[in-house]
Structure formats: C-alpha cells, structure tokens
Design a protein around this motif. Structure first.
Motif, PDB file in Angstrom:
ATOM      1  N   ASN A   4       0.820  -1.214   0.000  1.00  0.00           N
ATOM      2  CA  ASN A   4       0.000   0.000   0.000  1.00  0.00           C
ATOM      3  C   ASN A   4       0.851   1.261   0.000  1.00  0.00           C
ATOM      4  OD1 ASN A   4      -2.427  -1.368  -0.023  1.00  0.00           O
ATOM      5  ND2 ASN A   4      -2.555  -1.424   2.207  1.00  0.00           N
ATOM      6  N   PHE A   5       2.165   1.110  -0.137  1.00  0.00           N
ATOM      7  CA  PHE A   5       3.105   2.225  -0.167  1.00  0.00           C
ATOM      8  C   PHE A   5       3.071   3.044   1.127  1.00  0.00           C
ATOM      9  CE2 PHE A   5       2.302   1.171  -4.585  1.00  0.00           C
ATOM     10  CZ  PHE A   5       3.587   1.074  -5.081  1.00  0.00           C
ATOM     11  N   GLU A   6       2.796   2.376   2.255  1.00  0.00           N
ATOM     12  CA  GLU A   6       2.799   3.045   3.549  1.00  0.00           C
ATOM     13  C   GLU A   6       4.169   2.952   4.215  1.00  0.00           C
ATOM     14  OE1 GLU A   6      -0.520   1.746   5.967  1.00  0.00           O
ATOM     15  OE2 GLU A   6      -1.724   1.499   4.159  1.00  0.00           O
ATOM     16  N   ILE A   7       4.927   1.902   3.908  1.00  0.00           N
ATOM     17  CA  ILE A   7       6.315   1.797   4.358  1.00  0.00           C
ATOM     18  C   ILE A   7       7.178   1.578   3.132  1.00  0.00           C
ATOM     19  CG2 ILE A   7       5.763   0.920   6.669  1.00  0.00           C
ATOM     20  CD1 ILE A   7       6.662  -1.861   5.672  1.00  0.00           C
ATOM     21  N   ALA A   8       8.446   1.962   3.253  1.00  0.00           N
ATOM     22  CA  ALA A   8       9.369   1.801   2.126  1.00  0.00           C
ATOM     23  C   ALA A   8      10.766   1.511   2.661  1.00  0.00           C
ATOM     24  CB  ALA A   8       9.372   3.056   1.260  1.00  0.00           C
ATOM     25  N   PHE A   9      11.584   0.950   1.788  1.00  0.00           N
ATOM     26  CA  PHE A   9      12.948   0.583   2.116  1.00  0.00           C
ATOM     27  C   PHE A   9      13.884   1.616   1.481  1.00  0.00           C
ATOM     28  CE2 PHE A   9      10.548  -3.027   2.982  1.00  0.00           C
ATOM     29  CZ  PHE A   9      11.285  -4.083   3.494  1.00  0.00           C
ATOM     30  N   GLY A  10      14.462   2.490   2.291  1.00  0.00           N
ATOM     31  CA  GLY A  10      15.430   3.470   1.790  1.00  0.00           C
ATOM     32  C   GLY A  10      16.793   2.815   1.666  1.00  0.00           C
ATOM     33  N   ILE A  19      14.187   1.026   6.874  1.00  0.00           N
ATOM     34  CA  ILE A  19      12.771   0.728   6.673  1.00  0.00           C
ATOM     35  C   ILE A  19      11.980   1.675   7.551  1.00  0.00           C
ATOM     36  CG2 ILE A  19      10.988  -1.054   6.753  1.00  0.00           C
ATOM     37  CD1 ILE A  19      13.405  -3.097   6.732  1.00  0.00           C
ATOM     38  N   ASP A  20      11.090   2.449   6.934  1.00  0.00           N
ATOM     39  CA  ASP A  20      10.356   3.456   7.690  1.00  0.00           C
ATOM     40  C   ASP A  20       9.014   3.748   7.023  1.00  0.00           C
ATOM     41  OD1 ASP A  20       9.796   5.321   9.649  1.00  0.00           O
ATOM     42  OD2 ASP A  20      11.334   6.755   9.021  1.00  0.00           O
ATOM     43  N   TYR A  21       8.145   4.402   7.802  1.00  0.00           N
ATOM     44  CA  TYR A  21       6.887   4.884   7.260  1.00  0.00           C
ATOM     45  C   TYR A  21       7.171   5.955   6.221  1.00  0.00           C
ATOM     46  CZ  TYR A  21       4.461   2.538  11.079  1.00  0.00           C
ATOM     47  OH  TYR A  21       3.979   1.597  11.932  1.00  0.00           O
ATOM     48  N   VAL A  22       6.405   5.986   5.140  1.00  0.00           N
ATOM     49  CA  VAL A  22       6.562   7.004   4.118  1.00  0.00           C
ATOM     50  C   VAL A  22       6.106   8.350   4.675  1.00  0.00           C
ATOM     51  CG1 VAL A  22       5.813   7.751   1.826  1.00  0.00           C
ATOM     52  CG2 VAL A  22       6.332   5.352   2.253  1.00  0.00           C
ATOM     53  N   ASN A  23       5.028   8.335   5.439  1.00  0.00           N
ATOM     54  CA  ASN A  23       4.516   9.541   6.083  1.00  0.00           C
ATOM     55  C   ASN A  23       5.135   9.637   7.476  1.00  0.00           C
ATOM     56  OD1 ASN A  23       3.116  11.611   7.276  1.00  0.00           O
ATOM     57  ND2 ASN A  23       1.095  10.718   6.981  1.00  0.00           N
ATOM     58  N   PRO A  24       6.041  10.601   7.697  1.00  0.00           N
ATOM     59  CA  PRO A  24       6.696  10.684   9.006  1.00  0.00           C
ATOM     60  C   PRO A  24       5.732  11.022  10.141  1.00  0.00           C
ATOM     61  CG  PRO A  24       7.332  12.531   7.601  1.00  0.00           C
ATOM     62  CD  PRO A  24       6.493  11.602   6.763  1.00  0.00           C
ATOM     63  N   GLN A  25       4.553  11.541   9.830  1.00  0.00           N
ATOM     64  CA  GLN A  25       3.555  11.852  10.841  1.00  0.00           C
ATOM     65  C   GLN A  25       2.518  10.735  10.996  1.00  0.00           C
ATOM     66  OE1 GLN A  25       4.906  14.636   9.177  1.00  0.00           O
ATOM     67  NE2 GLN A  25       5.731  15.155  11.171  1.00  0.00           N
ATOM     68  N   GLU A  26       2.873   9.521  10.613  1.00  0.00           N
ATOM     69  CA  GLU A  26       1.959   8.383  10.693  1.00  0.00           C
ATOM     70  C   GLU A  26       1.445   8.240  12.120  1.00  0.00           C
ATOM     71  OE1 GLU A  26      -0.459   5.559   9.682  1.00  0.00           O
ATOM     72  OE2 GLU A  26       0.888   6.302   8.155  1.00  0.00           O
ATOM     73  N   LEU A  27       0.139   8.375  12.291  1.00  0.00           N
ATOM     74  CA  LEU A  27      -0.455   8.303  13.623  1.00  0.00           C
ATOM     75  C   LEU A  27      -0.656   6.871  14.082  1.00  0.00           C
ATOM     76  CD1 LEU A  27      -3.084  11.168  13.350  1.00  0.00           C
ATOM     77  CD2 LEU A  27      -0.845  11.234  14.465  1.00  0.00           C
ATOM     78  N   HIS A  66       2.944  10.044  -1.542  1.00  0.00           N
ATOM     79  CA  HIS A  66       2.735  10.765  -0.281  1.00  0.00           C
ATOM     80  C   HIS A  66       2.810  12.279  -0.500  1.00  0.00           C
ATOM     81  CE1 HIS A  66       2.973  12.128   3.802  1.00  0.00           C
ATOM     82  NE2 HIS A  66       4.175  12.640   3.567  1.00  0.00           N
ATOM     83  N   MET A  67       3.856  12.750  -1.161  1.00  0.00           N
ATOM     84  CA  MET A  67       4.070  14.188  -1.332  1.00  0.00           C
ATOM     85  C   MET A  67       3.012  14.833  -2.221  1.00  0.00           C
ATOM     86  SD  MET A  67       6.579  14.703   0.667  1.00  0.00           S
ATOM     87  CE  MET A  67       7.182  16.325   0.289  1.00  0.00           C
TER      88      MET A  67
END
Length: 114
Positions: A4-10, A19-27, A66-67
């Motif tokens: 769902n493109f909510e997390i991604a592998f940088g 590995i982190d959330y794409v949206n840094p403000q993920e509630l 996201h952006m």
C-alpha cells in the motif's frame, strides 16, 4: 503496508536499508520503525535477495504518492466506491464498472472493458 506504499525501504548501500513509514507523521504506528536492516541471500540460495532497483523504485513511488497526495486520492476513490455503490451495479447502466475494475486490479487507463 509495503504493497500500500505506507512503508518503504530506503537504500543505504549494498543490501542495507532503512525501513520506515513514508509519512513521518503516521499516527497509526503498528510497527516499531524506523529500523535499519541488511537483507541477506539465504544460505542455500533458494531465495534471491530483493532487487535493489525494485526497492529504489518502490521507495520513489511511495514518496511521490505521499508528497503529491495521490495515495489519499486513490484511497478516497476506492473507499467512496465501496461505500456509496454498495458493491452493486446500477440498473440504468451508469455504474462505471471499467473504472472500478482498473482501480481494484491496479491498472491505469490501459485496461479496457467492453
């Protein structure tokens, strides 16, 4: 969440990823992220390591979605489709079934239903 493109592998180099959330403000933080991991090839080589190019492309698409707000637009469209149409076809033929099928299957305009 990956699909769902909510997390991604940088990509950090080699087979190391952040590995982190794409949206840094993920509630709704279901996972303890961010984490840094090295993705190894299995010892018997029965499973290949993930494609670095694929994970880089996934990361870029997730960031763009996201952006630009495109992910929210798609989610809202799918949610509206499920809620307002009740998953039923209109008797008058006005249900845009081809649009719904393309969205559900992940296709763009290239899929044509007649």
């Amino acid at each position: 969440m990956f699909g769902n493109f909510e997390i991604a592998f940088g990509h950090l180099g080699g087979h190391t990823y952040n590995i982190d959330y794409v949206n840094p403000q993920e509630l709704l933080s279901l996972l303890d992220l961010p984490v840094t991991r090295i993705l190894f090839i299995t010892p018997d080589r029965s499973v290949d390591s993930p494609s670095v190019e694929f994970l880089k492309m996934h990361y870029a698409i997730a960031r763009i979605m996201h952006m630009s707000g495109a992910g929210d637009y798609i989610d809202n469209d799918l949610r509206r489709m499920d809620e307002t149409d009740g998953r039923q076809l209109s008797a008058n033929g006005s249900t845009p079934i081809d649009h719904y099928i393309r969205l559900k299957l992940g296709f763009g305009e290239e899929l044509s239903v007649h």
